[in-house]
Design a protein around this motif. Structure first.
Motif, PDB file in Angstrom:
ATOM      1  N   ALA A  28       5.111  -9.089  24.478  1.00 25.24           N
ATOM      2  CA  ALA A  28       3.976  -8.580  24.272  1.00 25.24           C
ATOM      3  C   ALA A  28       3.523  -8.339  23.505  1.00 25.24           C
ATOM      4  N   ILE A  29       4.886  -8.573  22.266  1.00 26.13           N
ATOM      5  CA  ILE A  29       4.235  -8.705  20.814  1.00 26.13           C
ATOM      6  C   ILE A  29       3.663  -9.672  20.350  1.00 26.13           C
ATOM      7  N   ARG A  30       2.259  -9.247  19.874  1.00 29.56           N
ATOM      8  CA  ARG A  30       1.665 -10.420  19.646  1.00 29.56           C
ATOM      9  C   ARG A  30       1.805 -10.577  17.874  1.00 29.56           C
ATOM     10  N   HIS A  31       1.982  -9.864  16.749  1.00 32.83           N
ATOM     11  CA  HIS A  31       1.828  -9.424  16.341  1.00 32.83           C
ATOM     12  C   HIS A  31       3.538  -9.417  15.150  1.00 32.83           C
ATOM     13  N   PRO A  32       4.302 -10.387  15.158  1.00 34.87           N
ATOM     14  CA  PRO A  32       5.741  -9.457  15.100  1.00 34.87           C
ATOM     15  C   PRO A  32       5.626  -9.087  12.937  1.00 34.87           C
ATOM     16  N   GLY A  33       4.911 -10.027  12.265  1.00 29.99           N
ATOM     17  CA  GLY A  33       4.382  -9.266  11.353  1.00 29.99           C
ATOM     18  C   GLY A  33       3.832  -7.957  11.018  1.00 29.99           C
ATOM     19  N   ASN A  34       3.590  -7.557  11.971  1.00 33.94           N
ATOM     20  CA  ASN A  34       3.041  -6.001  12.059  1.00 33.94           C
ATOM     21  C   ASN A  34       3.965  -5.403  12.566  1.00 33.94           C
ATOM     22  N   VAL A  35       5.550  -5.876  12.943  1.00 31.11           N
ATOM     23  CA  VAL A  35       6.470  -4.871  13.244  1.00 31.11           C
ATOM     24  C   VAL A  35       7.505  -5.129  11.782  1.00 31.11           C
ATOM     25  N   ALA A  36       7.265  -6.481  11.306  1.00 31.58           N
ATOM     26  CA  ALA A  36       7.804  -5.995  10.293  1.00 31.58           C
ATOM     27  C   ALA A  36       7.636  -5.584   9.313  1.00 31.58           C
ATOM     28  N   ALA A  37       6.034  -4.736   9.286  1.00 28.66           N
ATOM     29  CA  ALA A  37       5.436  -4.284   8.142  1.00 28.66           C
ATOM     30  C   ALA A  37       5.766  -3.206   8.962  1.00 28.66           C
ATOM     31  N   TRP A  38       5.768  -2.232   9.901  1.00 28.75           N
ATOM     32  CA  TRP A  38       6.210  -0.770  10.174  1.00 28.75           C
ATOM     33  C   TRP A  38       7.568  -0.476   9.887  1.00 28.75           C
ATOM     34  N   LEU A  39       8.152  -1.130  10.329  1.00 26.79           N
ATOM     35  CA  LEU A  39      10.346  -1.358  10.431  1.00 26.79           C
ATOM     36  C   LEU A  39      10.358  -1.014   8.606  1.00 26.79           C
ATOM     37  N   ALA A  40       9.550  -2.068   8.090  1.00 25.65           N
ATOM     38  CA  ALA A  40       9.822  -1.933   5.980  1.00 25.65           C
ATOM     39  C   ALA A  40       8.898  -0.584   5.956  1.00 25.65           C
ATOM     40  N   GLY A  41       8.503  -0.387   5.865  1.00 29.33           N
ATOM     41  CA  GLY A  41       6.924   0.783   6.172  1.00 29.33           C
ATOM     42  C   GLY A  41       7.962   2.190   6.034  1.00 29.33           C
ATOM     43  N   GLY A  42       8.966   1.926   7.459  1.00 27.87           N
ATOM     44  CA  GLY A  42       9.636   3.013   7.685  1.00 27.87           C
ATOM     45  C   GLY A  42      10.570   3.532   6.677  1.00 27.87           C
ATOM     46  N   VAL A  43      11.511   2.379   6.455  1.00 28.85           N
ATOM     47  CA  VAL A  43      12.270   2.169   5.050  1.00 28.85           C
ATOM     48  C   VAL A  43      11.865   2.966   3.463  1.00 28.85           C
ATOM     49  N   VAL A  44      10.238   2.167   3.715  1.00 23.63           N
ATOM     50  CA  VAL A  44      10.334   3.180   2.239  1.00 23.63           C
ATOM     51  C   VAL A  44       9.803   3.882   2.186  1.00 23.63           C
ATOM     52  N   VAL A  45       9.158   4.503   3.400  1.00 22.10           N
ATOM     53  CA  VAL A  45       8.321   6.197   3.942  1.00 22.10           C
ATOM     54  C   VAL A  45      10.049   7.378   3.395  1.00 22.10           C
ATOM     55  N   HIS A  46      10.623   6.545   4.144  1.00 22.47           N
ATOM     56  CA  HIS A  46      12.620   7.602   4.199  1.00 22.47           C
ATOM     57  C   HIS A  46      12.791   7.889   3.202  1.00 22.47           C
ATOM     58  N   ASP A  47      13.147   6.784   2.545  1.00 23.15           N
ATOM     59  CA  ASP A  47      13.259   6.978   0.929  1.00 23.15           C
ATOM     60  C   ASP A  47      12.213   7.314   0.186  1.00 23.15           C
ATOM     61  N   ALA A  48      11.140   7.384  -0.012  1.00 26.33           N
ATOM     62  CA  ALA A  48      10.638   7.951  -1.291  1.00 26.33           C
ATOM     63  C   ALA A  48       9.517   9.327  -0.433  1.00 26.33           C
ATOM     64  N   VAL A  49       9.554   9.894   0.528  1.00 32.05           N
ATOM     65  CA  VAL A  49       9.110  10.834   0.950  1.00 32.05           C
ATOM     66  C   VAL A  49      10.179  11.781   1.490  1.00 32.05           C
ATOM     67  N   LEU A  50      10.991  10.882   2.685  1.00 32.68           N
ATOM     68  CA  LEU A  50      11.922  12.414   3.749  1.00 32.68           C
ATOM     69  C   LEU A  50      13.272  12.494   3.395  1.00 32.68           C
ATOM     70  N   ALA A  51      13.668  11.773   2.755  1.00 34.35           N
ATOM     71  CA  ALA A  51      14.771  12.173   2.133  1.00 34.35           C
ATOM     72  C   ALA A  51      14.840  13.062   0.846  1.00 34.35           C
ATOM     73  N   PRO A  52      13.733  13.356  -0.511  1.00 32.42           N
ATOM     74  CA  PRO A  52      13.759  13.839  -0.888  1.00 32.42           C
ATOM     75  C   PRO A  52      13.102  15.189  -0.546  1.00 32.42           C
ATOM     76  N   ALA A  53      12.594  15.059   0.254  1.00 33.78           N
ATOM     77  CA  ALA A  53      12.100  16.739   1.217  1.00 33.78           C
ATOM     78  C   ALA A  53      13.283  16.970   1.751  1.00 33.78           C
ATOM     79  N   VAL A  54      14.489  16.864   2.263  1.00 31.60           N
ATOM     80  CA  VAL A  54      15.436  17.456   3.097  1.00 31.60           C
ATOM     81  C   VAL A  54      16.092  17.527   2.284  1.00 31.60           C
ATOM     82  N   PHE A  55      15.823  17.057   1.179  1.00 32.51           N
ATOM     83  CA  PHE A  55      17.661  17.003   0.000  1.00 32.51           C
ATOM     84  C   PHE A  55      17.110  18.694  -0.793  1.00 32.51           C
ATOM     85  N   VAL A  56      15.448  18.527  -1.364  1.00 38.17           N
ATOM     86  CA  VAL A  56      14.670  20.173  -1.889  1.00 38.17           C
ATOM     87  C   VAL A  56      14.857  20.950  -0.595  1.00 38.17           C
TER      88      VAL A  56
END
Length: 99
Positions: A28-56
């Protein structure tokens, strides 16, 4: 203690390989590159947005609450944060991936 640590790492690596193999073999996954981009984006969003927001938020909570209410607030923030992370796909796409 060392045996427990290495066995936990081994089990985690096995689960990771099993999940990756299942993900890559899913028809059902026709474009595995999109999944990889979603996972990499999740790491970036976590480190750049979520973790600092939780610390604050935790820093503000520690300054403005008492010791007893800090424990309750920490539990509430943990549950709300985990629930929000699980709910992100539903909130963004309006559907759940259930067969």
């Amino acid at each position: 203690m060392r045996v427990l640590r290495y066995s936990t790492i081994l089990v985690g690596a096995a689960v990771l390989v099993y999940g990756a193999a299942g993900l890559l073999s899913e028809p059902a996954i026709r474009h595995p590159g999109n999944v990889a981009a979603w996972l990499a984006g999740g790491v970036v969003v976590h480190d750049a947005v979520l973790a600092p927001a939780v610390f604050v938020l935790c820093w503000l909570a520690a300054r403005h609450t008492g010791p007893r209410s800090r424990r309750v607030l920490a539990g509430v923030l943990l549950v709300v944060g985990a629930t929000a992370l699980v709910a992100v796909p539903v909130l963004l796409h309006g559907r759940v991936a259930i067969r």
